[in-house]
Design an enzyme around this catalytic site. Structure first.
Site, PDB file in Angstrom:
ATOM      1  N   ASP A  15       0.832  -1.207   0.000  1.00 39.28           N
ATOM      2  CA  ASP A  15       0.000   0.000   0.000  1.00 39.28           C
ATOM      3  C   ASP A  15       0.870   1.261   0.000  1.00 39.28           C
ATOM      4  O   ASP A  15       1.968   1.265   0.565  1.00 39.28           O
ATOM      5  CB  ASP A  15      -0.902  -0.021   1.249  1.00 39.28           C
ATOM      6  CG  ASP A  15      -2.062   0.959   1.128  1.00 39.28           C
ATOM      7  OD1 ASP A  15      -2.339   1.442   0.006  1.00 39.28           O
ATOM      8  OD2 ASP A  15      -2.677   1.249   2.166  1.00 39.28           O
ATOM      9  N   HIS A  32       2.611   3.370  -9.014  1.00 41.96           N
ATOM     10  CA  HIS A  32       2.467   1.930  -9.272  1.00 41.96           C
ATOM     11  C   HIS A  32       3.691   1.397 -10.023  1.00 41.96           C
ATOM     12  O   HIS A  32       4.139   0.274  -9.787  1.00 41.96           O
ATOM     13  CB  HIS A  32       1.181   1.661 -10.049  1.00 41.96           C
ATOM     14  CG  HIS A  32      -0.076   2.005  -9.287  1.00 41.96           C
ATOM     15  ND1 HIS A  32      -0.279   1.615  -7.984  1.00 41.96           N
ATOM     16  CD2 HIS A  32      -1.181   2.714  -9.632  1.00 41.96           C
ATOM     17  CE1 HIS A  32      -1.457   2.055  -7.562  1.00 41.96           C
ATOM     18  NE2 HIS A  32      -2.022   2.731  -8.552  1.00 41.96           N
ATOM     19  N   LEU A 126      11.855 -19.573  -5.182  1.00 43.85           N
ATOM     20  CA  LEU A 126      10.856 -18.746  -4.493  1.00 43.85           C
ATOM     21  C   LEU A 126       9.550 -18.866  -5.262  1.00 43.85           C
ATOM     22  O   LEU A 126       9.538 -18.718  -6.492  1.00 43.85           O
ATOM     23  CB  LEU A 126      11.305 -17.271  -4.497  1.00 43.85           C
ATOM     24  CG  LEU A 126      10.317 -16.270  -3.879  1.00 43.85           C
ATOM     25  CD1 LEU A 126      10.402 -16.304  -2.350  1.00 43.85           C
ATOM     26  CD2 LEU A 126      10.602 -14.838  -4.352  1.00 43.85           C
ATOM     27  N   ILE A 183      -6.893  -5.359   7.060  1.00 46.57           N
ATOM     28  CA  ILE A 183      -6.608  -6.534   6.230  1.00 46.57           C
ATOM     29  C   ILE A 183      -7.139  -6.368   4.799  1.00 46.57           C
ATOM     30  O   ILE A 183      -6.644  -7.007   3.861  1.00 46.57           O
ATOM     31  CB  ILE A 183      -7.142  -7.821   6.940  1.00 46.57           C
ATOM     32  CG1 ILE A 183      -6.696  -9.105   6.250  1.00 46.57           C
ATOM     33  CG2 ILE A 183      -8.631  -7.820   7.082  1.00 46.57           C
ATOM     34  CD1 ILE A 183      -5.351  -9.572   6.660  1.00 46.57           C
TER      35      ILE A 183
END
Ligand code: FPP
Length: 242
Positions: A15, A32, A126, A183
């Site tokens: 965020d 972004h 990963l 959340i």
């Protein structure tokens, strides 16, 4: 390097991109774009620390309600980033998985997702789960629908394997950047016993030092999974994958 306090699975609500851009009098999409760079850095840093799974919230089911210009900018950025970044991620041994509702995504984005998943499927260093057109409630509902369609009893044991993240263990550590402490419909099922870390840093500025702070905080927590202090720390709860 791995030690006992290194989380296996880190999940992040990235965020603060919009505010990062606004502070610089730039359009929100510039934030972004920086966010994509921060994600690349973070994935590499996770890999270097022995973290095995990174799950990020890139576009929520609710983000369609943003101004049209921002939604289309994010879709373009997503398609572009997929084309541009997959070769390097592949070379780094990253397995890309896209989690969320695919219906409603453009043919261009869908193609990028499918190609990226196919190209990186065998990688083991990963697992990078990108939650895109994702919501925690959507996930629970789609899993419940699959349990019902198979005529199974609605139990935790039957629902878990139907969840969209059943290929990985539940997140050990959930980080949210950008100063908010909520959340926002992320990993509602999977974060039942996660440790949470909230950072005021805006996502484009989230660096290795910030990640280390979160990991350090995680290492100081005693995870009890509903037990009392001193009892075995290991979870005996069923996860999505086992
Ligand atoms: C939240 O910040 C961030 C998003 C809604 C998008 C996150 C997306 C990226 C970092 C790009 C991901 C791209 C790929 C290829 C995976 P915000 O816009 O809500 O920031 P604000 O709270 O400051 O307005």
């Amino acid at each position: 390097m791995t030690n006992k306090s290194t989380p296996t699975h880190v999940a992040i609500v990235m965020d603060g991109n919009g505010r990062w851009a606004s502070k610089r009098f730039l359009p929100r999409i510039a934030g972004h774009k920086q966010g994509v760079d921060a994600l690349k850095r973070c994935a590499r840093a996770c890999e270097a620390r022995g973290i095995k799974v990174l799950t990020v919230f890139a576009f929520s089911s609710e983000n369609w309600q943003r101004p049209q210009e921002e939604v289309s900018g994010l879709m373009d950025l997503f398609a572009l980033a997929l084309g541009r970044e997959v070769p390097q991620l592949n070379a780094d041994g990253v397995q890309l998985r896209f989690i969320g509702e695919r219906q409603g995504l453009s043919a261009r984005v869908l193609k990028g997702i499918e190609q990226a998943e196919a190209a990186t499927a065998a990688n083991q260093q990963l697992v990078l789960n990108v939650c895109f057109n994702y919501g925690g409630r959507w996930d629970i509902v789609q899993a419940a629908a699959r349990v019902a369609a198979q005529g199974l009893t609605m139990t935790e044991q039957n629902l878990g394997p139907m969840m969209a993240l059943a290929h990985v263990p539940d997140p050990d550590l959930v980080i949210r950047t950008g100063g908010e402490q909520r959340i926002s419909n992320f990993l509602l099922w999977q974060s039942a016993y996660s440790e949470f870390f909230f950072s005021d840093i805006l996502w484009p500025d989230f660096d290795e030092a910030a990640l280390d702070l979160a990991i350090q905080s995680y290492g100081q927590r005693e995870r009890r999974f509903g037990k009392i202090p001193g009892q075995s720390a290991a979870s005996t709860l069923p996860t999505g994958s086992d």
